[in-house]
Write a protein that holds these residues in place. Structure first.
Motif, PDB file in Angstrom:
ATOM      1  N   LYS A  27       0.829  -1.201   0.000  1.00  0.00           N
ATOM      2  CA  LYS A  27       0.000   0.000   0.000  1.00  0.00           C
ATOM      3  C   LYS A  27       0.866   1.254   0.000  1.00  0.00           C
ATOM      4  CE  LYS A  27      -3.665  -2.310   2.628  1.00  0.00           C
ATOM      5  NZ  LYS A  27      -4.341  -2.392   3.952  1.00  0.00           N
ATOM      6  N   TRP A  31       1.098   4.124  -3.022  1.00  0.00           N
ATOM      7  CA  TRP A  31       0.910   5.562  -2.813  1.00  0.00           C
ATOM      8  C   TRP A  31       2.163   6.339  -3.230  1.00  0.00           C
ATOM      9  CZ3 TRP A  31      -2.903   8.808  -2.275  1.00  0.00           C
ATOM     10  CH2 TRP A  31      -2.618  10.118  -1.867  1.00  0.00           C
ATOM     11  N   GLU A  32       3.328   5.819  -2.858  1.00  0.00           N
ATOM     12  CA  GLU A  32       4.579   6.477  -3.213  1.00  0.00           C
ATOM     13  C   GLU A  32       4.728   6.577  -4.738  1.00  0.00           C
ATOM     14  OE1 GLU A  32       9.338   5.436  -2.954  1.00  0.00           O
ATOM     15  OE2 GLU A  32       8.015   4.696  -1.363  1.00  0.00           O
ATOM     16  N   VAL A  35       2.279   9.321  -6.061  1.00  0.00           N
ATOM     17  CA  VAL A  35       2.739  10.682  -5.776  1.00  0.00           C
ATOM     18  C   VAL A  35       3.914  11.048  -6.678  1.00  0.00           C
ATOM     19  CG1 VAL A  35       3.839  12.154  -4.034  1.00  0.00           C
ATOM     20  CG2 VAL A  35       1.883  10.723  -3.416  1.00  0.00           C
ATOM     21  N   HIS A  60      -0.499  12.282   3.363  1.00  0.00           N
ATOM     22  CA  HIS A  60      -1.289  11.079   3.645  1.00  0.00           C
ATOM     23  C   HIS A  60      -0.997  10.705   5.094  1.00  0.00           C
ATOM     24  CE1 HIS A  60      -2.863   7.015   3.625  1.00  0.00           C
ATOM     25  NE2 HIS A  60      -3.302   7.160   2.399  1.00  0.00           N
ATOM     26  N   TYR A  63       1.271   7.583   4.976  1.00  0.00           N
ATOM     27  CA  TYR A  63       2.407   7.414   4.081  1.00  0.00           C
ATOM     28  C   TYR A  63       3.247   8.678   3.863  1.00  0.00           C
ATOM     29  CZ  TYR A  63      -0.503   3.342   3.205  1.00  0.00           C
ATOM     30  OH  TYR A  63      -1.280   2.222   3.363  1.00  0.00           O
ATOM     31  N   ILE A 350      -6.241  12.029   3.226  1.00  0.00           N
ATOM     32  CA  ILE A 350      -5.448  12.624   2.148  1.00  0.00           C
ATOM     33  C   ILE A 350      -5.681  14.128   2.100  1.00  0.00           C
ATOM     34  CG2 ILE A 350      -5.168  12.756  -0.368  1.00  0.00           C
ATOM     35  CD1 ILE A 350      -5.979   9.769  -0.454  1.00  0.00           C
ATOM     36  N   ALA A 374      -6.087   9.939  -6.752  1.00  0.00           N
ATOM     37  CA  ALA A 374      -5.844   9.637  -5.330  1.00  0.00           C
ATOM     38  C   ALA A 374      -6.955   8.757  -4.772  1.00  0.00           C
ATOM     39  CB  ALA A 374      -5.749  10.936  -4.531  1.00  0.00           C
ATOM     40  N   VAL A 377      -6.481   5.203  -6.201  1.00  0.00           N
ATOM     41  CA  VAL A 377      -5.373   4.490  -5.545  1.00  0.00           C
ATOM     42  C   VAL A 377      -5.770   4.066  -4.134  1.00  0.00           C
ATOM     43  CG1 VAL A 377      -3.037   4.746  -4.622  1.00  0.00           C
ATOM     44  CG2 VAL A 377      -3.558   5.585  -6.906  1.00  0.00           C
ATOM     45  N   ALA A 378      -6.393   4.966  -3.401  1.00  0.00           N
ATOM     46  CA  ALA A 378      -6.786   4.652  -2.025  1.00  0.00           C
ATOM     47  C   ALA A 378      -7.797   3.505  -1.987  1.00  0.00           C
ATOM     48  CB  ALA A 378      -7.393   5.883  -1.374  1.00  0.00           C
TER      49      ALA A 378
END
Length: 384
Positions: A27, A31-32, A35, A60, A63, A350, A374, A377-378
């Motif tokens: 996860k 996210w990385e 971004v 986040h 993250y 977020i 976003a 992805v989440a």
């Protein structure tokens, strides 16, 4: 036999623990990766449109954060924009007024349901006598939209502008219709001063900026220009961006448009909106500011994202949308030479902010792309 059972149970727990850590790592990596890709997209789009400078803030709760600068503070001989470069927030300043007032309401220092006339006697006996404090911050005063913004752009002082509002015939009773305001909105500063004995500037600096550690945040022209690490405004000529004069006009309506801040400051502001600084903005305050006071149907027709927004309201200094099924808190800003956006998705932890020192509609596309991606992805990494 008993020892075998205990061993099996321990082995199962260990396996589950390793699996959970593996899932969390996936996860975080997802996210990385998002971004990183989005940051590259911002850089590329800014280059394509020759935008002089920008500041991007993303957070986040699990993250981490980024606060990045792009480009220059001005097109010719400007210094590189960094995480501490100050930008003019324009109407994103309204989110600070809303949150501060919600904080004061939660602490019972300001009563949102009181009549404005209880704090400002000039309203007594006028057609705006029924006006309550929350009407100021939710743009539901009944006034025609942007009443006397032309006087903000004149040399007239604010204290000479707002009394003229009493002579403007209202479109509806307070609380019935939506009309975006700057002059009327900024009366919250007068209310706070009368209710507490401290100025709006003092409250924002001493009880929001300083305790949050927003080192470059502040109010007004003098604060903006205290050193050379600030982004100057730019307007488009026929082909090129030109550096414009930084005007003082809208700084006179401080609650509506007076805040300056950097990318690093905005990361902190986003985290405060996500509940990570409860000693400054409590859950009660965050709940109060996000009450959907005013229906704003017009926002459902915004060209860039009308197919994503299902509901639109205005709370206290914040727009409240249902965006692809998620509640988001949002505000944009636009004053000569600057465009700004801020958005928070509380349920997903977020936050996002983008500040430009140019009057470019590119910000609409970039903000919409961030929100859509976003959320996707989440939902992939943590399904609802």
């Amino acid at each position: 036999m008993k020892s075998l059972f205990i061993f099996s149970k321990c082995l199962l727990l260990l396996t589950l623990s390793i699996s959970a850590k593996g899932d969390e790592h996936k996860k975080a990596k997802a996210w990385e990766h998002f971004v990183s890709d989005y940051s590259k997209q911002v850089r590329q789009k800014l280059k394509e449109k020759s935008i002089p400078g920008a500041a991007l803030s993303i957070t986040h709760v699990k993250y981490g954060d980024i606060a990045k600068g792009y480009g220059k503070t001005k097109v010719k001989k400007g210094r590189p924009v960094n995480g501490q470069t100050r930008f003019r927030l324009a109407s994103v300043s309204k989110t600070f007024a809303g949150s501060l007032t919600a904080k004061l309401a939660a602490d019972e220092k300001v009563d949102l349901d009181k009549y404005v006339a209880d704090y400002l006697p000039i309203f007594r006996g006028s057609q705006y006598a029924p006006l309550r404090v929350f009407h100021l911050l939710s743009h539901s005063s009944g006034l025609v939209p942007n009443a006397y913004d032309n006087l903000i752009e004149s040399r007239m002082e604010y204290d000479n502008i707002y009394p003229r509002l009493l002579k403007v015939d209202r479109l509806c009773r307070p609380g019935i219709c939506y009309g975006y305001q700057n002059v009327m909105f900024s009366l919250i500063g007068n209310v706070i001063n009368q209710a507490t004995g401290l100025s709006y500037d003092t409250w924002l600096n001493e009880f929001i900026f300083k305790p949050l550690g927003m080192k470059e945040a502040g109010l007004g022209y003098e604060h903006m220009t205290k050193d050379d690490n600030f982004a100057l405004p730019h307007v488009k000529g026929r082909k090129y961006w030109h550096t414009a004069k930084l005007k003082k006009h809208y700084y006179k309506v401080a609650p509506a448009a007076g805040v300056n801040a950097s990318a690093e400051d905005m990361v902190i502001w986003l985290k405060a909106q996500l509940g990570l600084y409860p000693s400054v903005l409590s859950l009660d305050a965050l709940t109060i500011q996000s009450r959907p006071f005013t229906l704003t149907k017009r926002e459902l027709r915004r060209r860039v994202w009308k197919k994503y927004v299902e509901q639109a309201h205005y709370g206290l200094g914040w727009r409240i949308y249902s965006f692809e099924g998620e509640t988001i808190y949002y505000h944009s800003g636009w004053v000569q030479g600057y465009r700004t956006d801020v958005a928070v998705i509380p349920s997903l932890g977020i936050g996002f902010s983008l500040l430009l020192n140019a009057e470019s509609g590119l910000i609409n596309q970039l903000t919409t792309d961030f929100l859509r991606k976003a959320i996707d992805v989440a939902r992939e990494v943590e399904p609802h």
